[in-house]
Scaffold this motif. Structure first.
Motif, PDB file in Angstrom:
ATOM      1  N   HIS A 185     -28.936  -9.897  13.142  1.00  0.00           N
ATOM      2  CA  HIS A 185     -28.509 -10.983  12.252  1.00  0.00           C
ATOM      3  C   HIS A 185     -29.084 -10.784  10.844  1.00  0.00           C
ATOM      4  O   HIS A 185     -28.383 -10.973   9.846  1.00  0.00           O
ATOM      5  N   ILE A 186     -30.330 -10.394  10.770  1.00  0.00           N
ATOM      6  CA  ILE A 186     -30.968 -10.151   9.473  1.00  0.00           C
ATOM      7  C   ILE A 186     -30.242  -9.021   8.738  1.00  0.00           C
ATOM      8  O   ILE A 186     -29.974  -9.120   7.536  1.00  0.00           O
ATOM      9  N   MET A 187     -29.917  -7.962   9.469  1.00  0.00           N
ATOM     10  CA  MET A 187     -29.174  -6.858   8.850  1.00  0.00           C
ATOM     11  C   MET A 187     -27.837  -7.346   8.313  1.00  0.00           C
ATOM     12  O   MET A 187     -27.432  -6.981   7.202  1.00  0.00           O
ATOM     13  N   GLY A 188     -27.162  -8.185   9.077  1.00  0.00           N
ATOM     14  CA  GLY A 188     -25.887  -8.738   8.633  1.00  0.00           C
ATOM     15  C   GLY A 188     -26.027  -9.552   7.357  1.00  0.00           C
ATOM     16  O   GLY A 188     -25.201  -9.449   6.451  1.00  0.00           O
ATOM     17  N   LEU A 189     -27.088 -10.355   7.290  1.00  0.00           N
ATOM     18  CA  LEU A 189     -27.330 -11.147   6.079  1.00  0.00           C
ATOM     19  C   LEU A 189     -27.530 -10.252   4.857  1.00  0.00           C
ATOM     20  O   LEU A 189     -26.989 -10.512   3.781  1.00  0.00           O
TER      21      LEU A 189
END
Length: 86
Positions: free
Chosen positions: A48-52
Motif C-alpha cells: 500500500h505504501i508503494m502504491g501511495l
C-alpha cells in the motif's frame, strides 16, 4: 512536508511497529500461523505504501509536466512500470 510524505511516514512507522511485534512473537515462540498472518499484514502495508508513493509520483508527472515530451513520457512510463511490478 507534503501531506503524502506525512501519510507515508505514518504508515511506515506503523509497519515498523508491526515488524517489532513479529520479532517479539518469534522470540516468545508464538504460533507459526499467527506470525505468518502478521507478516502478510506487513507485506500488504508495504504494498500500500508503494502504491501511495507511485501514485504521488504519477500525479506529479501530470501536474508538473516536463517541457520535453519525450522526458515526460519516460517519467509516466516509469511510474506505470512501478505500478505493474507491484
Amino acid at each position: 512536508m507534503p501531506t503524502c510524505d506525512k501519510t507515508v511516514l505514518n504508515r511506515l512507522k506503523r509497519t515498523e511497529g508491526q515488524l517489532r511485534g513479529i520479532q517479539k512473537m518469534i522470540s516468545e515462540e508464538k504460533d507459526c500461523t499467527a506470525i505468518v498472518t502478521q507478516l502478510s499484514a506487513v507485506r500488504s502495508s508495504v504494498d500500500h505504501i508503494m502504491g501511495l508513493i507511485v501514485a504521488e509520483n504519477l500525479k506529479s508527472c501530470f501536474e508538473n509536466p516536463e517541457i520535453d515530451a519525450i522526458a515526460q513520457e519516460a517519467k509516466v512510463t516509469e511510474a506505470i512500470k512501478l505500478i505493474m511490478k507491484k
